[in-house]
Design a protein around this motif. Structure first.
Motif, PDB file in Angstrom:
ATOM      1  N   LYS A 253       0.836  -1.211   0.000  1.00  9.26           N
ATOM      2  CA  LYS A 253       0.000   0.000   0.000  1.00  9.26           C
ATOM      3  C   LYS A 253       0.867   1.256   0.000  1.00  9.26           C
ATOM      4  CE  LYS A 253      -2.865  -0.488   3.436  1.00  9.26           C
ATOM      5  NZ  LYS A 253      -4.010  -0.458   4.347  1.00  9.26           N
ATOM      6  N   ILE A 254       1.986   1.210   0.724  1.00 11.95           N
ATOM      7  CA  ILE A 254       2.905   2.356   0.741  1.00 11.95           C
ATOM      8  C   ILE A 254       3.515   2.563  -0.641  1.00 11.95           C
ATOM      9  CG2 ILE A 254       5.120   3.196   1.635  1.00 11.95           C
ATOM     10  CD1 ILE A 254       4.383   1.761   4.284  1.00 11.95           C
ATOM     11  N   LYS A 255       4.035   1.490  -1.245  1.00 14.19           N
ATOM     12  CA  LYS A 255       4.690   1.598  -2.553  1.00 14.19           C
ATOM     13  C   LYS A 255       3.705   1.905  -3.677  1.00 14.19           C
ATOM     14  CE  LYS A 255       8.404   1.260  -3.321  1.00 14.19           C
ATOM     15  NZ  LYS A 255       9.421   2.319  -3.356  1.00 14.19           N
ATOM     16  N   HIS A 256       2.446   1.507  -3.528  1.00 19.04           N
ATOM     17  CA  HIS A 256       1.435   1.750  -4.559  1.00 19.04           C
ATOM     18  C   HIS A 256       1.173   3.244  -4.739  1.00 19.04           C
ATOM     19  CE1 HIS A 256      -2.603   1.407  -6.496  1.00 19.04           C
ATOM     20  NE2 HIS A 256      -1.930   0.501  -7.178  1.00 19.04           N
ATOM     21  N   GLY A 257       1.490   4.048  -3.745  1.00 19.13           N
ATOM     22  CA  GLY A 257       1.312   5.493  -3.838  1.00 19.13           C
ATOM     23  C   GLY A 257       2.361   6.199  -4.674  1.00 19.13           C
ATOM     24  N   ASP A 258       3.457   5.501  -4.991  1.00 27.05           N
ATOM     25  CA  ASP A 258       4.510   6.100  -5.813  1.00 27.05           C
ATOM     26  C   ASP A 258       4.021   6.309  -7.243  1.00 27.05           C
ATOM     27  OD1 ASP A 258       6.301   6.190  -3.771  1.00 27.05           O
ATOM     28  OD2 ASP A 258       7.579   4.572  -4.510  1.00 27.05           O
ATOM     29  N   PRO A 259       4.452   7.394  -7.883  1.00 22.68           N
ATOM     30  CA  PRO A 259       4.030   7.647  -9.266  1.00 22.68           C
ATOM     31  C   PRO A 259       4.407   6.527 -10.230  1.00 22.68           C
ATOM     32  CG  PRO A 259       5.124   9.577  -8.361  1.00 22.68           C
ATOM     33  CD  PRO A 259       5.259   8.483  -7.357  1.00 22.68           C
ATOM     34  N   THR A 260       5.504   5.832  -9.979  1.00 20.55           N
ATOM     35  CA  THR A 260       5.918   4.765 -10.890  1.00 20.55           C
ATOM     36  C   THR A 260       5.119   3.485 -10.716  1.00 20.55           C
ATOM     37  OG1 THR A 260       7.617   4.075  -9.319  1.00 20.55           O
ATOM     38  CG2 THR A 260       8.284   5.610 -11.053  1.00 20.55           C
ATOM     39  N   MET A 261       4.379   3.363  -9.626  1.00 25.62           N
ATOM     40  CA  MET A 261       3.633   2.130  -9.367  1.00 25.62           C
ATOM     41  C   MET A 261       2.123   2.329  -9.324  1.00 25.62           C
ATOM     42  SD  MET A 261       5.757  -0.388  -7.151  1.00 25.62           S
ATOM     43  CE  MET A 261       7.497  -0.617  -7.280  1.00 25.62           C
ATOM     44  N   GLN A 262       1.642   3.539  -9.545  1.00 23.18           N
ATOM     45  CA  GLN A 262       0.211   3.795  -9.448  1.00 23.18           C
ATOM     46  C   GLN A 262      -0.581   3.067 -10.531  1.00 23.18           C
ATOM     47  OE1 GLN A 262      -0.120   8.040  -9.431  1.00 23.18           O
ATOM     48  NE2 GLN A 262       0.051   8.152  -7.206  1.00 23.18           N
ATOM     49  N   HIS A 263       0.027   2.794 -11.660  1.00 13.94           N
ATOM     50  CA  HIS A 263      -0.675   2.118 -12.756  1.00 13.94           C
ATOM     51  C   HIS A 263      -0.780   0.612 -12.546  1.00 13.94           C
ATOM     52  CE1 HIS A 263       3.506   1.388 -13.790  1.00 13.94           C
ATOM     53  NE2 HIS A 263       3.098   0.409 -14.573  1.00 13.94           N
ATOM     54  N   MET A 264      -0.037   0.071 -11.583  1.00 12.00           N
ATOM     55  CA  MET A 264      -0.016  -1.366 -11.343  1.00 12.00           C
ATOM     56  C   MET A 264      -1.086  -1.767 -10.327  1.00 12.00           C
ATOM     57  SD  MET A 264       4.112  -1.838 -10.982  1.00 12.00           S
ATOM     58  CE  MET A 264       3.994  -3.545 -10.577  1.00 12.00           C
ATOM     59  N   PRO A 265      -1.665  -2.964 -10.487  1.00 10.19           N
ATOM     60  CA  PRO A 265      -2.582  -3.456  -9.459  1.00 10.19           C
ATOM     61  C   PRO A 265      -1.824  -3.705  -8.154  1.00 10.19           C
ATOM     62  CG  PRO A 265      -2.680  -4.835 -11.438  1.00 10.19           C
ATOM     63  CD  PRO A 265      -1.568  -3.861 -11.628  1.00 10.19           C
ATOM     64  N   LEU A 266      -2.513  -3.592  -7.036  1.00  8.09           N
ATOM     65  CA  LEU A 266      -1.888  -3.778  -5.728  1.00  8.09           C
ATOM     66  C   LEU A 266      -1.298  -5.180  -5.597  1.00  8.09           C
ATOM     67  CD1 LEU A 266      -1.369  -2.299  -3.080  1.00  8.09           C
ATOM     68  CD2 LEU A 266      -3.506  -3.217  -2.217  1.00  8.09           C
ATOM     69  N   ARG A 267      -1.927  -6.152  -6.213  1.00  6.17           N
ATOM     70  CA  ARG A 267      -1.425  -7.524  -6.167  1.00  6.17           C
ATOM     71  C   ARG A 267      -0.047  -7.630  -6.833  1.00  6.17           C
ATOM     72  NH1 ARG A 267      -4.943 -12.770  -6.845  1.00  6.17           N
ATOM     73  NH2 ARG A 267      -3.304 -14.307  -6.741  1.00  6.17           N
ATOM     74  N   SER A 268       0.153  -6.923  -7.932  1.00 11.05           N
ATOM     75  CA  SER A 268       1.448  -6.944  -8.618  1.00 11.05           C
ATOM     76  C   SER A 268       2.528  -6.265  -7.783  1.00 11.05           C
ATOM     77  CB  SER A 268       1.339  -6.262  -9.974  1.00 11.05           C
ATOM     78  OG  SER A 268       0.450  -6.948 -10.797  1.00 11.05           O
ATOM     79  N   VAL A 269       2.162  -5.185  -7.107  1.00  9.08           N
ATOM     80  CA  VAL A 269       3.121  -4.496  -6.232  1.00  9.08           C
ATOM     81  C   VAL A 269       3.518  -5.430  -5.096  1.00  9.08           C
ATOM     82  CG1 VAL A 269       3.482  -2.511  -4.730  1.00  9.08           C
ATOM     83  CG2 VAL A 269       2.187  -2.234  -6.834  1.00  9.08           C
ATOM     84  N   ALA A 270       2.544  -6.145  -4.525  1.00  6.94           N
ATOM     85  CA  ALA A 270       2.835  -7.099  -3.452  1.00  6.94           C
ATOM     86  C   ALA A 270       3.737  -8.222  -3.958  1.00  6.94           C
ATOM     87  CB  ALA A 270       1.539  -7.663  -2.890  1.00  6.94           C
ATOM     88  N   ALA A 271       3.523  -8.674  -5.183  1.00  5.01           N
ATOM     89  CA  ALA A 271       4.367  -9.727  -5.759  1.00  5.01           C
ATOM     90  C   ALA A 271       5.808  -9.247  -5.918  1.00  5.01           C
ATOM     91  CB  ALA A 271       3.810 -10.180  -7.101  1.00  5.01           C
ATOM     92  N   GLU A 272       5.988  -7.991  -6.299  1.00  2.94           N
ATOM     93  CA  GLU A 272       7.344  -7.441  -6.401  1.00  2.94           C
ATOM     94  C   GLU A 272       8.012  -7.383  -5.028  1.00  2.94           C
ATOM     95  OE1 GLU A 272       7.926  -3.802  -8.460  1.00  2.94           O
ATOM     96  OE2 GLU A 272       6.995  -4.536 -10.302  1.00  2.94           O
ATOM     97  N   ILE A 273       7.238  -7.040  -4.004  1.00  2.00           N
ATOM     98  CA  ILE A 273       7.779  -6.972  -2.642  1.00  2.00           C
ATOM     99  C   ILE A 273       8.166  -8.377  -2.174  1.00  2.00           C
ATOM    100  CG2 ILE A 273       7.200  -6.469  -0.237  1.00  2.00           C
ATOM    101  CD1 ILE A 273       5.598  -4.072  -1.345  1.00  2.00           C
ATOM    102  N   LEU A 274       7.351  -9.385  -2.505  1.00  6.68           N
ATOM    103  CA  LEU A 274       7.687 -10.768  -2.154  1.00  6.68           C
ATOM    104  C   LEU A 274       9.009 -11.187  -2.801  1.00  6.68           C
ATOM    105  CD1 LEU A 274       4.214 -12.506  -2.477  1.00  6.68           C
ATOM    106  CD2 LEU A 274       5.514 -12.129  -0.375  1.00  6.68           C
ATOM    107  N   GLY A 275       9.198 -10.856  -4.061  1.00 10.04           N
ATOM    108  CA  GLY A 275      10.440 -11.181  -4.755  1.00 10.04           C
ATOM    109  C   GLY A 275      11.634 -10.468  -4.172  1.00 10.04           C
ATOM    110  N   GLN A 276      11.456  -9.214  -3.827  1.00 14.72           N
ATOM    111  CA  GLN A 276      12.546  -8.436  -3.228  1.00 14.72           C
ATOM    112  C   GLN A 276      12.919  -9.007  -1.859  1.00 14.72           C
ATOM    113  OE1 GLN A 276      13.987  -5.663  -4.709  1.00 14.72           O
ATOM    114  NE2 GLN A 276      15.398  -5.371  -3.031  1.00 14.72           N
TER     115      GLN A 276
END
Length: 117
Positions: A84-107
Motif C-alpha cells: 500500500k505504501i509503494k502503490h502510492g509512488d508515481p511509478t507504481m500507481q498504474h499497477m494493481p496492488l497484487r502486482s506491487v505485493a508480488a514485487e515486494i515478495l520477490g525483493q
C-alpha cells in the motif's frame, strides 16, 4: 532560438532528516524538476522497497547467501502494508496492488527475508 531546457535533480534523504544541509542518506527519494523559466516541480517518493523490508523485519542488512540463509521474517500482512505504501509512488500507481505485493515478495526473497502467514 534554442528550445527551453529543464533539469531533473534526484536526491535520496533519510526519513525525518530532509533538510537543505548535508548529510544525504538512502531513505527518502526527492525529485526536483527545474524549468528554464525557474519554475519547478517537487515530488517526494516513498523509500526504496529493500529499505522498507529491512525496517519491517527489524534487521540491518540482508543475507550474504539469500537462497540458503534467512535473516528475518515478515507476515503477509506486513507485505500488504508495504504494498500500500509503494502503490502510492508515481511509478507504481498504474499497477494493481497484487502486482506491487508480488514485487515486494520477490525483493524480500532476494534479501533473505522469509514470508510467513
Amino acid at each position: 532560438m534554442a528550445a527551453p531546457q529543464s533539469h531533473t535533480i534526484r536526491i535520496r534523504v533519510q526519513a525525518g532528516k530532509a533538510s537543505p544541509s548535508p548529510p544525504i542518506g538512502p531513505a527518502l527519494v526527492q525529485v526536483i524538476k527545474v524549468n528554464a523559466d525557474k519554475s519547478y516541480k517537487y515530488t517526494i517518493s516513498s523509500p526504496p522497497t529493500s529499505y522498507l523490508i529491512l525496517r519491517a523485519a527489524g534487521i540491518e542488512k540482508g543475507a550474504a547467501k539469500p537462497g540458503s540463509e534467512t535473516v528475518g521474517m515478515l507476515s503477509l500482512k506486513h507485505v500488504y502494508e508495504l504494498a500500500k505504501i509503494k502503490h502510492g509512488d508515481p511509478t507504481m500507481q498504474h499497477m494493481p496492488l497484487r502486482s506491487v505485493a508480488a514485487e515486494i515478495l520477490g525483493q524480500a526473497r532476494s534479501i533473505g527475508v522469509k514470508i510467513v502467514q
